[in-house]
Design a protein around this motif. Sequence first.
Motif, PDB file in Angstrom:
ATOM      1  N   THR A  68       0.828  -1.200   0.000  1.00  0.00           N
ATOM      2  CA  THR A  68       0.000   0.000   0.000  1.00  0.00           C
ATOM      3  C   THR A  68       0.865   1.253   0.000  1.00  0.00           C
ATOM      4  O   THR A  68       0.577   2.211  -0.718  1.00  0.00           O
ATOM      5  CB  THR A  68      -0.941   0.005   1.222  1.00  0.00           C
ATOM      6  OG1 THR A  68      -1.719  -1.187   1.204  1.00  0.00           O
ATOM      7  CG2 THR A  68      -1.868   1.195   1.205  1.00  0.00           C
TER       8      THR A  68
ATOM      9  N   GLU B  84      -5.439  -0.566  -4.482  1.00  0.00           N
ATOM     10  CA  GLU B  84      -6.843  -0.222  -4.720  1.00  0.00           C
ATOM     11  C   GLU B  84      -7.431  -1.072  -5.846  1.00  0.00           C
ATOM     12  O   GLU B  84      -8.557  -1.568  -5.735  1.00  0.00           O
ATOM     13  CB  GLU B  84      -6.976   1.266  -5.051  1.00  0.00           C
ATOM     14  CG  GLU B  84      -6.724   2.167  -3.865  1.00  0.00           C
ATOM     15  CD  GLU B  84      -6.726   3.625  -4.237  1.00  0.00           C
ATOM     16  OE1 GLU B  84      -7.176   4.423  -3.390  1.00  0.00           O
ATOM     17  OE2 GLU B  84      -6.300   3.981  -5.347  1.00  0.00           O
ATOM     18  N   CYS B  85      -6.665  -1.246  -6.911  1.00  0.00           N
ATOM     19  CA  CYS B  85      -7.135  -2.079  -8.029  1.00  0.00           C
ATOM     20  C   CYS B  85      -7.263  -3.540  -7.612  1.00  0.00           C
ATOM     21  O   CYS B  85      -8.198  -4.232  -8.020  1.00  0.00           O
ATOM     22  CB  CYS B  85      -6.190  -1.940  -9.223  1.00  0.00           C
ATOM     23  SG  CYS B  85      -6.251  -0.300  -9.972  1.00  0.00           S
TER      24      CYS B  85
ATOM     25  N   ASN C 234      -7.965  -4.627  -4.556  1.00  0.00           N
ATOM     26  CA  ASN C 234      -9.175  -4.716  -3.725  1.00  0.00           C
ATOM     27  C   ASN C 234     -10.434  -4.717  -4.582  1.00  0.00           C
ATOM     28  O   ASN C 234     -11.371  -5.467  -4.314  1.00  0.00           O
ATOM     29  CB  ASN C 234      -9.224  -3.565  -2.716  1.00  0.00           C
ATOM     30  CG  ASN C 234      -8.244  -3.734  -1.577  1.00  0.00           C
ATOM     31  OD1 ASN C 234      -7.673  -4.799  -1.384  1.00  0.00           O
ATOM     32  ND2 ASN C 234      -8.047  -2.659  -0.824  1.00  0.00           N
TER      33      ASN C 234
ATOM     34  N   PRO D  66     -11.495   2.267  -9.090  1.00  0.00           N
ATOM     35  CA  PRO D  66     -11.158   3.416  -8.237  1.00  0.00           C
ATOM     36  C   PRO D  66     -10.658   4.632  -9.014  1.00  0.00           C
ATOM     37  O   PRO D  66     -10.711   5.750  -8.508  1.00  0.00           O
ATOM     38  CB  PRO D  66     -10.053   2.882  -7.327  1.00  0.00           C
ATOM     39  CG  PRO D  66     -10.251   1.416  -7.307  1.00  0.00           C
ATOM     40  CD  PRO D  66     -10.794   1.063  -8.659  1.00  0.00           C
TER      41      PRO D  66
ATOM     42  N   ASN E 238     -13.974   4.153  -4.063  1.00  0.00           N
ATOM     43  CA  ASN E 238     -13.416   3.543  -2.848  1.00  0.00           C
ATOM     44  C   ASN E 238     -14.439   3.539  -1.714  1.00  0.00           C
ATOM     45  O   ASN E 238     -14.506   2.585  -0.938  1.00  0.00           O
ATOM     46  CB  ASN E 238     -12.140   4.265  -2.414  1.00  0.00           C
ATOM     47  CG  ASN E 238     -10.933   3.796  -3.186  1.00  0.00           C
ATOM     48  OD1 ASN E 238     -10.872   2.658  -3.641  1.00  0.00           O
ATOM     49  ND2 ASN E 238      -9.964   4.679  -3.356  1.00  0.00           N
TER      50      ASN E 238
ATOM     51  N   ARG F 273     -15.829   0.174  -0.046  1.00  0.00           N
ATOM     52  CA  ARG F 273     -15.739  -0.035   1.407  1.00  0.00           C
ATOM     53  C   ARG F 273     -17.124  -0.354   1.978  1.00  0.00           C
ATOM     54  O   ARG F 273     -17.269  -1.232   2.833  1.00  0.00           O
ATOM     55  CB  ARG F 273     -15.141   1.207   2.067  1.00  0.00           C
ATOM     56  CG  ARG F 273     -14.764   1.004   3.520  1.00  0.00           C
ATOM     57  CD  ARG F 273     -13.912   2.174   3.996  1.00  0.00           C
ATOM     58  NE  ARG F 273     -13.744   2.148   5.420  1.00  0.00           N
ATOM     59  CZ  ARG F 273     -12.727   1.570   6.057  1.00  0.00           C
ATOM     60  NH1 ARG F 273     -11.787   0.972   5.356  1.00  0.00           N
ATOM     61  NH2 ARG F 273     -12.655   1.597   7.368  1.00  0.00           N
TER      62      ARG F 273
ATOM     63  N   LEU G 165     -11.439   7.207   4.494  1.00  0.00           N
ATOM     64  CA  LEU G 165     -10.736   7.300   3.219  1.00  0.00           C
ATOM     65  C   LEU G 165     -10.188   8.696   2.954  1.00  0.00           C
ATOM     66  O   LEU G 165      -9.206   8.845   2.225  1.00  0.00           O
ATOM     67  CB  LEU G 165     -11.654   6.864   2.069  1.00  0.00           C
ATOM     68  CG  LEU G 165     -11.863   5.355   2.002  1.00  0.00           C
ATOM     69  CD1 LEU G 165     -13.089   5.009   1.175  1.00  0.00           C
ATOM     70  CD2 LEU G 165     -10.626   4.681   1.430  1.00  0.00           C
TER      71      LEU G 165
ATOM     72  N   VAL H 296      -7.358   1.647   2.932  1.00  0.00           N
ATOM     73  CA  VAL H 296      -7.213   0.663   1.852  1.00  0.00           C
ATOM     74  C   VAL H 296      -6.533  -0.596   2.380  1.00  0.00           C
ATOM     75  O   VAL H 296      -6.917  -1.722   2.043  1.00  0.00           O
ATOM     76  CB  VAL H 296      -6.453   1.279   0.653  1.00  0.00           C
ATOM     77  CG1 VAL H 296      -6.065   0.225  -0.352  1.00  0.00           C
ATOM     78  CG2 VAL H 296      -7.304   2.354  -0.009  1.00  0.00           C
TER      79      VAL H 296
END
Length: 161
Positions: A88, A96-97, A99, A110, A117, A121, A141, A149
């Motif tokens: 991260t 992020e991608c 997740n 994202p 995001n 979440r 966030l 994240v």
Amino acid sequence: MDSIGSKLEVPRYYPPNPIWGACVGCDNQYESRVSPGPAQFDFKHRMAVQQVITAQPTAKLLGTVHGHRDWSSGICGCFNDCGSCLMTCLCLPCMECRNASRLGEFCCLPYCCPGANIAMRARLRTLGGIQGSICKDACALVCCPMCAVCQMSRELDNMGL
């Protein structure tokens, strides 16, 4: 006046009933043999028969609105999973991608959709039955995106996704 009043017959008014009706051809009262439905036509007596809806449909929830548990790790629990923390910190877009794809979404979501995001979440909370709100998701966030994240990644690991 009593004798006049007693001789007059007051016609009785019967409100229309969806089960009973008057036949157009024979002017007889009859009970409809048509199965109930929103609107049907009784061909024998040439009249429309309607069923009156007396109750509005209600929404039924599948579960409770609020989750039944907390996050498996806190927002500052990054050091419990050093691999996710390092990934991260070095490449936030990669995490992020990752997740997004683990949640079954388009991997670049994202960066294609503003606020994705927050939506991811909220979806993660819903899937996992985690307590919280969209407002808390947005605050996490905005205040500490890397920690939020990373927390999502740890939760996905704990859920087996």
